[in-house]
Design a protein around this motif. Structure first.
Motif, PDB file in Angstrom:
ATOM      1  N   PHE A  14       0.834  -1.203   0.000  1.00 23.86           N
ATOM      2  CA  PHE A  14       0.000   0.000   0.000  1.00 23.86           C
ATOM      3  C   PHE A  14       0.871   1.256   0.000  1.00 23.86           C
ATOM      4  N   LEU A  15       1.892   1.277   0.857  1.00 23.18           N
ATOM      5  CA  LEU A  15       2.774   2.446   0.927  1.00 23.18           C
ATOM      6  C   LEU A  15       3.544   2.654  -0.372  1.00 23.18           C
ATOM      7  N   GLU A  16       3.915   1.570  -1.044  1.00 24.70           N
ATOM      8  CA  GLU A  16       4.618   1.690  -2.327  1.00 24.70           C
ATOM      9  C   GLU A  16       3.716   2.272  -3.407  1.00 24.70           C
ATOM     10  N   SER A  17       2.440   1.925  -3.390  1.00 25.62           N
ATOM     11  CA  SER A  17       1.534   2.373  -4.447  1.00 25.62           C
ATOM     12  C   SER A  17       0.909   3.742  -4.168  1.00 25.62           C
ATOM     13  N   ALA A  18       0.821   4.139  -2.912  1.00 23.41           N
ATOM     14  CA  ALA A  18       0.190   5.412  -2.542  1.00 23.41           C
ATOM     15  C   ALA A  18       1.235   6.533  -2.611  1.00 23.41           C
ATOM     16  N   THR A  19       1.351   7.162  -3.772  1.00 23.62           N
ATOM     17  CA  THR A  19       2.385   8.170  -3.991  1.00 23.62           C
ATOM     18  C   THR A  19       2.160   9.437  -3.176  1.00 23.62           C
ATOM     19  N   TYR A  20       0.990   9.613  -2.609  1.00 25.37           N
ATOM     20  CA  TYR A  20       0.657  10.783  -1.802  1.00 25.37           C
ATOM     21  C   TYR A  20       0.944  10.561  -0.316  1.00 25.37           C
ATOM     22  N   LEU A  21       1.458   9.382   0.043  1.00 29.09           N
ATOM     23  CA  LEU A  21       1.606   8.989   1.437  1.00 29.09           C
ATOM     24  C   LEU A  21       3.033   8.537   1.707  1.00 29.09           C
ATOM     25  N   ASP A  22       3.567   8.919   2.870  1.00 25.98           N
ATOM     26  CA  ASP A  22       4.896   8.456   3.271  1.00 25.98           C
ATOM     27  C   ASP A  22       4.936   8.298   4.781  1.00 25.98           C
ATOM     28  N   VAL A  23       5.797   7.410   5.233  1.00 22.95           N
ATOM     29  CA  VAL A  23       6.007   7.179   6.655  1.00 22.95           C
ATOM     30  C   VAL A  23       7.507   7.293   6.900  1.00 22.95           C
ATOM     31  N   VAL A  24       7.876   8.167   7.835  1.00 22.68           N
ATOM     32  CA  VAL A  24       9.295   8.385   8.112  1.00 22.68           C
ATOM     33  C   VAL A  24       9.564   8.263   9.611  1.00 22.68           C
ATOM     34  N   PRO A  25      10.733   7.715   9.958  1.00 17.66           N
ATOM     35  CA  PRO A  25      11.072   7.593  11.378  1.00 17.66           C
ATOM     36  C   PRO A  25      11.491   8.943  11.955  1.00 17.66           C
ATOM     37  N   CYS A  26      11.266   9.100  13.232  1.00 20.26           N
ATOM     38  CA  CYS A  26      11.730  10.280  13.962  1.00 20.26           C
ATOM     39  C   CYS A  26      12.074   9.851  15.383  1.00 20.26           C
ATOM     40  N   ARG A  27      12.588  10.747  16.165  1.00 22.70           N
ATOM     41  CA  ARG A  27      13.027  10.381  17.521  1.00 22.70           C
ATOM     42  C   ARG A  27      11.884   9.952  18.427  1.00 22.70           C
ATOM     43  N   TRP A  28      10.645  10.304  18.098  1.00 22.98           N
ATOM     44  CA  TRP A  28       9.509   9.970  18.953  1.00 22.98           C
ATOM     45  C   TRP A  28       8.695   8.793  18.440  1.00 22.98           C
ATOM     46  N   GLY A  29       9.073   8.214  17.321  1.00 24.74           N
ATOM     47  CA  GLY A  29       8.336   7.104  16.715  1.00 24.74           C
ATOM     48  C   GLY A  29       8.409   7.217  15.205  1.00 24.74           C
ATOM     49  N   TYR A  30       7.251   7.300  14.567  1.00 22.87           N
ATOM     50  CA  TYR A  30       7.166   7.497  13.117  1.00 22.87           C
ATOM     51  C   TYR A  30       6.168   8.609  12.826  1.00 22.87           C
ATOM     52  N   VAL A  31       6.385   9.290  11.696  1.00 26.28           N
ATOM     53  CA  VAL A  31       5.453  10.319  11.246  1.00 26.28           C
ATOM     54  C   VAL A  31       4.829   9.849   9.947  1.00 26.28           C
ATOM     55  N   ARG A  32       3.514   9.894   9.911  1.00 26.71           N
ATOM     56  CA  ARG A  32       2.775   9.554   8.692  1.00 26.71           C
ATOM     57  C   ARG A  32       2.469  10.881   7.999  1.00 26.71           C
ATOM     58  N   LEU A  33       2.962  11.039   6.765  1.00 24.36           N
ATOM     59  CA  LEU A  33       2.773  12.254   5.974  1.00 24.36           C
ATOM     60  C   LEU A  33       1.789  11.978   4.847  1.00 24.36           C
ATOM     61  N   PHE A  34       0.833  12.854   4.690  1.00 18.67           N
ATOM     62  CA  PHE A  34      -0.192  12.716   3.658  1.00 18.67           C
ATOM     63  C   PHE A  34      -0.225  14.013   2.864  1.00 18.67           C
ATOM     64  N   ASN A  35       0.100  13.949   1.575  1.00 23.07           N
ATOM     65  CA  ASN A  35       0.074  15.129   0.719  1.00 23.07           C
ATOM     66  C   ASN A  35      -1.354  15.363   0.256  1.00 23.07           C
ATOM     67  N   GLU A  36      -1.932  16.485   0.683  1.00 25.63           N
ATOM     68  CA  GLU A  36      -3.336  16.771   0.405  1.00 25.63           C
ATOM     69  C   GLU A  36      -3.565  17.528  -0.894  1.00 25.63           C
ATOM     70  N   GLY A  37      -2.537  17.770  -1.679  1.00 32.34           N
ATOM     71  CA  GLY A  37      -2.798  18.442  -2.939  1.00 32.34           C
ATOM     72  C   GLY A  37      -1.577  19.039  -3.577  1.00 32.34           C
ATOM     73  N   ASP A  38      -1.842  19.789  -4.635  1.00 29.14           N
ATOM     74  CA  ASP A  38      -0.789  20.430  -5.388  1.00 29.14           C
ATOM     75  C   ASP A  38      -1.027  21.935  -5.296  1.00 29.14           C
ATOM     76  N   PRO A  39      -0.113  22.734  -4.839  1.00 29.34           N
ATOM     77  CA  PRO A  39       1.251  22.364  -4.487  1.00 29.34           C
ATOM     78  C   PRO A  39       1.273  21.514  -3.224  1.00 29.34           C
ATOM     79  N   ILE A  40       2.430  21.032  -2.898  1.00 32.83           N
ATOM     80  CA  ILE A  40       2.575  20.131  -1.763  1.00 32.83           C
ATOM     81  C   ILE A  40       1.990  20.769  -0.505  1.00 32.83           C
ATOM     82  N   ASN A  41       1.107  20.039   0.148  1.00 34.97           N
ATOM     83  CA  ASN A  41       0.422  20.492   1.357  1.00 34.97           C
ATOM     84  C   ASN A  41       0.259  19.279   2.268  1.00 34.97           C
TER      85      ASN A  41
END
Length: 72
Positions: A14-41
């Protein structure tokens, strides 16, 4: 109890196919990023536990399925 790595493995395709979605590690756990449109938001959710990450991604996947089926 699942680990972050197990949650990421479970949602890998799912994460590979969802180009608007990313999950990145951080010091407190993970952050789920969702791009809500163009330009990047980005909408960001801090997931401090694997369960929080699982819930966020499960909700995103459910929304993706509803959109693809034309369900509001």
């Amino acid at each position: 109890m699942q680990t972050f790595e197990e949650v990421l493995t479970q949602f890998h395709s799912f994460l590979e196919s969802a180009t608007y979605l990313d999950v990145v590690p951080c010091r407190w756990g993970y952050v789920r990023l969702f791009n809500e449109g163009d330009p990047i938001n980005f909408n960001a959710i801090l997931c401090r536990t694997p369960q929080e990450l699982y819930t966020a991604l499960a909700n995103d996947l459910e929304t993706e399925i509803q959109v693809s089926l034309g369900i509001d």
